[in-house]
Design an enzyme around this catalytic site. Structure first.
Site, PDB file in Angstrom:
ATOM      1  N   LYS A  27       0.843  -1.311  -0.057  1.00  0.00           N
ATOM      2  CA  LYS A  27       0.056  -0.099   0.121  1.00  0.00           C
ATOM      3  C   LYS A  27       0.742   1.262  -0.180  1.00  0.00           C
ATOM      4  CE  LYS A  27      -3.880   2.164   2.157  1.00  0.00           C
ATOM      5  NZ  LYS A  27      -3.487   3.465   1.408  1.00  0.00           N
ATOM      6  N   ASP A  29       1.319   5.274   0.204  1.00  0.00           N
ATOM      7  CA  ASP A  29       0.957   6.427   1.081  1.00  0.00           C
ATOM      8  C   ASP A  29       0.857   7.724  -0.033  1.00  0.00           C
ATOM      9  OD1 ASP A  29      -0.278   7.665   3.068  1.00  0.00           O
ATOM     10  OD2 ASP A  29       1.897   7.920   4.254  1.00  0.00           O
ATOM     11  N   GLU A 162       3.129   1.622   4.605  1.00  0.00           N
ATOM     12  CA  GLU A 162       1.898   1.693   5.171  1.00  0.00           C
ATOM     13  C   GLU A 162       1.158   0.644   5.502  1.00  0.00           C
ATOM     14  OE1 GLU A 162      -2.288   4.058   4.624  1.00  0.00           O
ATOM     15  OE2 GLU A 162      -0.906   4.680   3.113  1.00  0.00           O
TER      16      GLU A 162
END
Length: 196
Positions: A27, A29, A162
């Site tokens: 993931k 950010d 993240e």
């Protein structure tokens, strides 16, 4: 005529799925963004429906340079630091708008065909073909398959990322909150306490 394009949103979880039916992406950010190209027109639409086309010229330029004249890509607008990690503060400050790229992870439509009913595996194949050898500004999200999910999450935490998003490989693209897309966040990442 297509149904309106709406984002598929992951469900938060504390457990990374490990089955063979899942794929896993780091993931980044940034800001969720949909890139819609129709001929010479490109629009960048946020999760809340805002038009940010003028904000990120590099993404627009990359979309216009693509050989395909019609597509809808789902991804994350990011500023990458020299270490290759997304820098949310640089993104949020708006001082780096000209450097913002799209981390592309799904393809909703291509050349007049709505791809949302296809399984994710097939959409990923079409996305890789669309972006192969293309100029910078839009890059494809790497992913890992199957049981590696928990190990990938541990590695993401060690790298200060993240978290990860895990997705069912065999499912269609569904608008709204989905249990077939699962987001597991690094509890020590600054995004956990961010108020904007």
């Amino acid at each position: 005529m297509f149904k309106p394009f709406e984002f598929c949103l992951p469900t938060a979880s504390k457990v990374v799925p490990a089955g063979a039916d899942w794929l896993h992406e780091v993931k980044y950010d940034g800001y969720r963004l949909r890139v819609e190209r129709d001929g010479s027109r490109v629009r960048l639409i946020t999760r809340n429906g805002h038009d940010w086309t003028k904000r990120y010229p590099w993404i627009v330029e990359a979309a216009l340079k693509n050989r395909s004249k019609q597509f809808v890509i789902d991804g994350e607008a990011v500023v990458l630091g020299v270490d290759g990690v997304s820098d949310f503060n640089a993104l949020h400050s708006r001082k780096s708008d000209a450097e913002v790229q799209l981390y592309a992870f799904d393809l909703m439509a291509l050349d007049g065909e709505d791809l949302r009913a296809l399984p994710l595996d097939m959409r990923k194949t079409h996305l890789a073909r669309l972006l192969r050898g293309r100029p910078d500004g839009i890059f494809i999200a790497p992913f890992e398959l199957g049981a590696i999910g928990p190990d990938l999450f541990d590695a993401a935490v060690r790298m200060g990322l993240e978290g990860i998003v895990s997705k069912r490989r065999d499912r269609r693209y569904a608008a709204g909150r989905s249990k077939e897309w699962v987001k597991v966040k690094n509890r020590t990442h600054p995004a956990m306490t961010r108020e904007f």
